[in-house]
Scaffold this active site. Structure first.
Site, PDB file in Angstrom:
ATOM      1  N   GLY A 302      12.507  14.740  29.040  1.00  0.00           N
ATOM      2  CA  GLY A 302      12.240  13.458  29.678  1.00  0.00           C
ATOM      3  C   GLY A 302      12.685  12.307  28.806  1.00  0.00           C
ATOM      4  CD  GLU A 303      11.533  11.022  24.391  1.00  0.00           C
ATOM      5  OE1 GLU A 303      12.591  10.614  23.886  1.00  0.00           O
ATOM      6  OE2 GLU A 303      10.657  11.606  23.725  1.00  0.00           O
TER       7      GLU A 303
END
Lengths: 338, 338
Positions: A302-303
């Site tokens: 993610g991120e």
């Protein structure tokens, strides 16, 4: 996105000195980017990492403690996280959006303070948020897109941070696809067998209790979603409205993009699916959105990390469009007929 | 490549503030690159595009006329081809190696004059080259690798240009894998049905006539190979010998890498398979080499184009290794036990 414009760009690509179609999906990326933006280059690009906390973590669905959400936000702002490294590798800015972290941040460079509330409510006990909060989250994302348009940001990436957020994302996947929770649930950041079984039960019961209506995507967001997911959904809607291609990262971002595309199917043409996540529910959502992932590197962080990498490939496709000579200009003989 | 060293690098990655393994294959790229080179950055990177002509084109196996080989070499040197655009997008140099083009090039910047002969003989009528010529082609590639080592080129990409060269590459794939020619043969740059059927017959008969011995990879190269394929095979061998990771492009480059890995299985650890080509024989060769492709973008151009894109991802993986903070440094709580 106009199909005539797409065909026009493709016919220009087809005059370049190479076998027709031989750059495969790079040709699709260039075609879509140019048709959407009317440009052949990227002036600025930015990844927006939306952060929020989740009441449902009190059910024990995550491998990491809740305080990691604000800790990671501070790490992003300090430039020390994976998204910072990968965004730098493609020359993209990182902007963190506090949509609902359970922590009071001071104003800081690179941080947008857009908190809806200090974390959602536990959707295993009731709705994650009110309908009004869901709309506020969507509007925040939409406003960010309009701001990008003004600033000359031509390519936008989505990202997320929120301990526990694979749980609402899986619930969203189940609500729209109708597939069973057991089939869609994965280990998130790395929970064991018992916690996985627990996560499935929590999601199943949350869906049963809240009965989100898939024909009303705002209801799905409110009942079982998250503030960062709402922000992402809004950003995708806003980018489509402003004519900005939006690179949707992995599982959580795709849950946001799915809400957006259920609200308005027209947004699908503006979405670039960054990568195929390891999360098993991801493919089902991408299929519904109708976009093939660009990368498949077994990532599950993610991120916005997959999105940053995909941005580099989209930019490379534009360079190919601009810089490859035609058969005529390069003095290269064309295809024969065999 | 030392497995202890690989484990050491992985344990460093595992202390970074992210769920373990969550950067997927990026972790593999960084681990292997560092284990091979002892470095954590790339000082210089270069794509070597090997060019050669093929006697077998007189059998009508290609969609483009033979003069396109030198025309494209001049296009590369002029900076107007796909490989130039994509190499620029990742900051790699492009070097063209004339291994056997049927044309007299003047000395030029960016061109290595290493011609073995003006094209191979038609392998449908006899061996493509002599054993001595095959060894000369291999040695040329090996020398280029040693030269890279001296110049501080830390990451090497392979590329090819040669009208007709999917035909010898398919023959090489068949010779080593034992799979049927019909199953391995694709349309190359875009031939029609009749030409495809003809291509299959030409390869089948060439293999029958020349009977290359798969236990003797130099024999396979000599009987049904190409000068550019021999150069690529030599470069892969040389890179492994010098401790330089080598990014192998698509179908033709993989045929070269396969010859190298059959000569010495130890080279496999030094190979990064850039992408999955549309050519159907490609997967069978990659499987034998034992490397998974990094990208899958439906490309089928060659020149080193897929390799250039993959180099960008490998470099991104090193940035992640260098720049992501550990849990301790970033003040982020680690994983709990659920």
């Amino acid at each position: 996105v106009s199909s005539e414009r797409l065909a026009e760009i493709q016919s220009r690509i087809d005059r370049q000195a190479k076998p027709q179609g031989s750059l495969g999906r790079l040709e699709e990326f260039a075609r879509r980017y140019v048709a959407i933006t009317g440009r052949e280059d990227v002036r600025r690009k930015a990844v927006f990492t939306f952060a929020g906390d989740h009441g449902v973590v009190e059910e024990g669905v995550s491998a990491f403690p809740r305080e990691v959400t604000p800790q990671m936000v501070l790490n992003f702002l300090d430039g020390g996280a994976a998204i910072n490294a990968l965004a730098r590798s493609v020359g993209a800015e990182v902007v963190v959006v506090d949509m609902g972290v359970d922590y009071d941040f001071s104003p800081m460079e690179g941080l947008l303070l857009k908190k809806v509330a200090k974390g959602t409510a536990n959707f295993a006990r009731g709705p994650a948020m009110t309908r009004r909060q869901a709309i506020q989250a969507l509007e925040t994302g939409i406003e960010i897109a309009f701001d990008c348009k003004e600033k000359g940001i031509d390519l936008v990436g989505t990202g997320d941070m929120g301990i526990g957020n694979t749980t609402p994302s899986t619930a969203i996947a189940a609500a729209f696809t109708g597939l069973s929770v057991a089939r869609l649930t994965h280990r998130g950041t790395g929970i064991g067998d018992a916690a996985l079984a627990r996560k499935i039960v929590v999601i199943e019961e949350g869906l049963k209790l809240n009965a989100p209506d898939p024909a009303d995507p705002v209801d799905v967001l409110a009942k079982v979603g998250g503030f960062e997911i709402g922000g992402i959904a809004g950003l995708v809607l806003g980018c489509a409205a402003c004519g900005i291609p939006v690179v949707v990262d992995g599982f959580i971002s795709t849950a946001g993009a799915l809400i957006a595309s259920e609200l308005h199917p027209g947004v699908r043409d503006y979405i670039f699916a960054a990568h195929q996540s390891v999360e098993i529910g991801h493919g089902a959502m991408l299929e519904r959105i109708g976009q093939r992932p660009i990368l498949n590197l077994d990532m599950r962080l993610g991120e916005g990390t997959g999105g940053a990498l995909a941005m580099g490939l989209i930019e490379a496709s534009l360079r190919a469009l601009r810089e490859i000579r035609t058969f005529d200009d390069a003095g290269v003989s064309g295809q024969e007929a065999p």
